[in-house]
Write an enzyme that holds these catalytic residues in place. Structure first.
Site, mmCIF file in Angstrom:
data_model
loop_
_atom_site.group_PDB
_atom_site.id
_atom_site.type_symbol
_atom_site.label_atom_id
_atom_site.label_comp_id
_atom_site.label_asym_id
_atom_site.label_seq_id
_atom_site.Cartn_x
_atom_site.Cartn_y
_atom_site.Cartn_z
ATOM 1 N N LYS A 194 100.708 13.919 -107.241
ATOM 2 C CA LYS A 194 99.993 14.876 -106.397
ATOM 3 C C LYS A 194 100.863 16.071 -105.955
ATOM 4 O O LYS A 194 101.105 16.993 -106.726
ATOM 5 C CB LYS A 194 99.351 14.139 -105.218
ATOM 6 N N TYR A 209 94.796 1.539 -104.125
ATOM 7 C CA TYR A 209 94.548 1.988 -105.497
ATOM 8 C C TYR A 209 95.831 2.602 -106.026
ATOM 9 O O TYR A 209 96.511 3.356 -105.319
ATOM 10 C CB TYR A 209 93.413 3.011 -105.505
ATOM 11 N N ASP A 228 103.949 2.901 -103.530
ATOM 12 C CA ASP A 228 103.177 3.922 -104.226
ATOM 13 C C ASP A 228 102.990 5.084 -103.248
ATOM 14 O O ASP A 228 102.126 5.043 -102.383
ATOM 15 C CB ASP A 228 101.828 3.349 -104.669
HETATM 16 P P1 KE4 Z 1 96.430 9.876 -110.831
HETATM 17 O O1 KE4 Z 1 96.496 9.057 -112.095
HETATM 18 O O2 KE4 Z 1 95.011 10.171 -110.410
HETATM 19 O O3 KE4 Z 1 97.306 11.128 -110.871
HETATM 20 O O4 KE4 Z 1 97.074 8.990 -109.662
HETATM 21 C C1 KE4 Z 1 96.559 7.711 -109.409
HETATM 22 C C2 KE4 Z 1 96.872 7.328 -107.974
HETATM 23 C C3 KE4 Z 1 97.940 6.488 -107.730
HETATM 24 N N1 KE4 Z 1 98.276 6.125 -106.472
HETATM 25 C C4 KE4 Z 1 97.562 6.578 -105.407
HETATM 26 C C5 KE4 Z 1 97.955 6.149 -104.024
HETATM 27 C C6 KE4 Z 1 96.455 7.445 -105.599
HETATM 28 O O5 KE4 Z 1 95.741 7.870 -104.523
HETATM 29 C C7 KE4 Z 1 96.096 7.831 -106.897
HETATM 30 C C8 KE4 Z 1 94.897 8.727 -107.181
HETATM 31 N N2 KE4 Z 1 94.075 9.023 -106.044
HETATM 32 C C9 KE4 Z 1 92.700 9.359 -106.347
HETATM 33 C C10 KE4 Z 1 91.943 9.579 -105.034
HETATM 34 N N3 KE4 Z 1 92.138 8.637 -104.063
HETATM 35 C C11 KE4 Z 1 92.613 10.570 -107.204
HETATM 36 C C12 KE4 Z 1 91.220 11.124 -107.339
HETATM 37 C C13 KE4 Z 1 90.573 10.711 -108.624
HETATM 38 O O6 KE4 Z 1 90.812 9.569 -109.095
HETATM 39 O O7 KE4 Z 1 89.822 11.549 -109.163
#
Ligand code: KE4
Length: 443
Positions: free
Chosen positions: A266, A143, A238
């Site tokens: 993060k 993701y 990523d």
């Molecule tokens: P954000 O747009 O949520 O800051 O980042 C997206 C993203 C991009 N790449 C990786 C590897 C990620 O894990 C994420 C976001 N992770 C999720 C949980 N696996 C965030 C939690 C959520 O979506 O509420």
């Protein structure tokens, strides 16, 4: 036990879709209703009903120092006195950019955003512009945020054109995204040879967190590096989850493979909204205002968020930080698998540094764990094998552990995280709780 959370959830559903501002918090995968959290402190969070939990979600990764770290909070209090946002450059964002470059030598230039999704979307736009190629290749189970080109699932067969993984994603766009199985180099070779010279970027989580924790098999990252270099596609790591998490320099430090572009998020925001993407100057100089590739953001480099991130990264530089996280992770992993094995419960614990997942895969694999403390359940090396995990068992584990004061990610297909605020006695409490749960199951 959850009365006030329940009341807030009912009210939230009146004004917010599903009562949550992000589906991952909705507890859909484990059933029941989401908790509403009141506060955090160190390794613990407390819900609005006053229940305390050892927190293994850590805001999905950012809280590597635990909640309310005194130095982070002090730095935020100080910067608050200067204002919240100027829509103009500040010294601190230059300092953060330099620090990211020092930690990630492949990142000669970096652009800050306000989320990982923004950074992923921009990185792909940049890769397409730089290579002049429109197709991208991603991996099943990875993701990268909710950008249209990345909400795509595999078509039938390995190297066929993608299909939208969400309504609203135009099929015309989805067709430009190929999806391959993670840890399967031959599939990548086939995809790239079939779509020769059309693939601009290969993007992956170098250690996957979003199908649960799945490390790269030996040679996988090196193979991707060789194939993309040979074919002229950009390799995009990523590292939103792995950056400053599994090593100070992320997966590219831990595994010694340097991508062309890196996406971060993060931890670099220390719990406030920061994303970033970067790479060598030759690529990054295509970005406006230097080059023609457009990307912008009102709050990019926001002083509060950058302060929280900077303070966090400086603390992470302290000697012994990552060794301490590894020791806690080892203690937890060995304790959990010993508890499961002792009760005849089949688990496979995948882990890299302070991110881990307990998969409830079948015990009939007959494959010995690669290292002690991985458990006897079938190995999980890609999305199909992750999906062999028993979701009912995971859900039961989630709630049985929650009842015992342990807050795990509410989905089998998410990574759990330790922080520097967790202590050996926190780990002991967690292992004891798991042993009680597994013993109860096997009665
Ligand atoms: P954000 O747009 O949520 O800051 O980042 C997206 C993203 C991009 N790449 C990786 C590897 C990620 O894990 C994420 C976001 N992770 C999720 C949980 N696996 C965030 C939690 C959520 O979506 O509420």
């Amino acid at each position: 036990m959850f009365r006030k959370s329940q009341q807030l959830y009912e009210k939230a559903r009146k004004f917010i879709p599903g009562g949550v501002n992000s589906p991952a918090r909705a507890f859909r995968a484990v059933g029941g209703n989401p908790l509403f959290i009141d506060r955090g402190k160190g390794s613990r969070i407390y819900d609005v009903d006053g229940n305390g939990y050892l927190d293994y979600v850590g805001s999905w990764g950012p809280l590597i120092l635990g909640h309310c770290h005194p130095e982070v909070m002090a730095a935020l209090r100080d910067v608050l006195e200067t204002g919240t946002s100027f829509g103009a450059s500040t010294e601190r964002e230059v300092e953060l950019a330099e620090l990211i470059h020092q930690a990630f030598p492949s990142v000669e230039k970096v652009r800050l955003t306000s989320s990982g999704t923004e950074a992923s979307m921009a990185a792909l736009r940049l890769a397409r512009a730089f290579t002049g190629r429109s197709m991208i290749l991603k991996f099943e189970g990875c993701y990268h945020g909710h950008g249209d080109s990345l909400l795509v699932k595999a078509g039938s067969g390995v190297a066929t054109l993608g299909l939208p993984d969400s309504p609203g994603v135009p099929s015309e766009l989805a067709r430009l995204t190929l999806t391959c199985p993670f840890n399967h180099l031959p599939a990548v070779e086939e995809a790239i040879s079939r779509h020769k010279d059309k693939i601009g970027a290969v993007i992956l989580e170098p250690v996957v967190g979003n199908m649960g924790c799945v490390p790269p098999q030996p040679g996988f990252l090196e193979g991707l590096r060789a194939i993309t270099r040979q074919q002229g596609a950009l390799l995009v790591f990523d590292e939103v989850m792995t950056g400053f998490r599994i090593a100070y320099g992320g997966a590219q430090e831990r595994f010694g493979v340097q991508p062309d572009l890196t996406i971060l998020g993060k931890v670099i925001g220390g719990g406030l909204p920061v994303g970033a993407y970067g790479g060598r100057d030759e690529i990054m100089s295509r970005l406006a205002p230097v080059g023609p590739v457009y990307q912008a953001g009102t709050l990019s480099g926001n002083p509060l968020a950058v302060t929280a991130g900077l303070t966090t990264l400086k603390i992470l530089q302290r000697p012994g930080t990552y060794q301490g996280l590894e020791r806690l992770a080892d203690q937890l992993r060995v304790g959990l698998t010993r508890a499961a094995n002792g009760a005849g419960v089949s688990v496979r614990v995948n882990h890299v540094g302070s991110m881990f997942t307990v998969f409830f895969t079948p015990g009939d694999s007959g494959i010995e764990p690669a290292q002690p403390g991985e458990g006897a359940g079938a190995p999980v090396t890609d999305f199909p094998s992750a999906k062999r995990s028993d979701p009912e068992r995971f859900s039961r584990f989630f709630w049985d552990m929650l009842q015992r004061g342990i807050y795990l990610p509410p989905s089998q297909f998410e990574a759990a995280f330790l922080s520097t605020a967790h202590t050996p006695s926190d780990i002991e409490q967690t292992v004891t709780a798991a042993a009680e749960v597994f013993a109860e199951w096997s009665r």
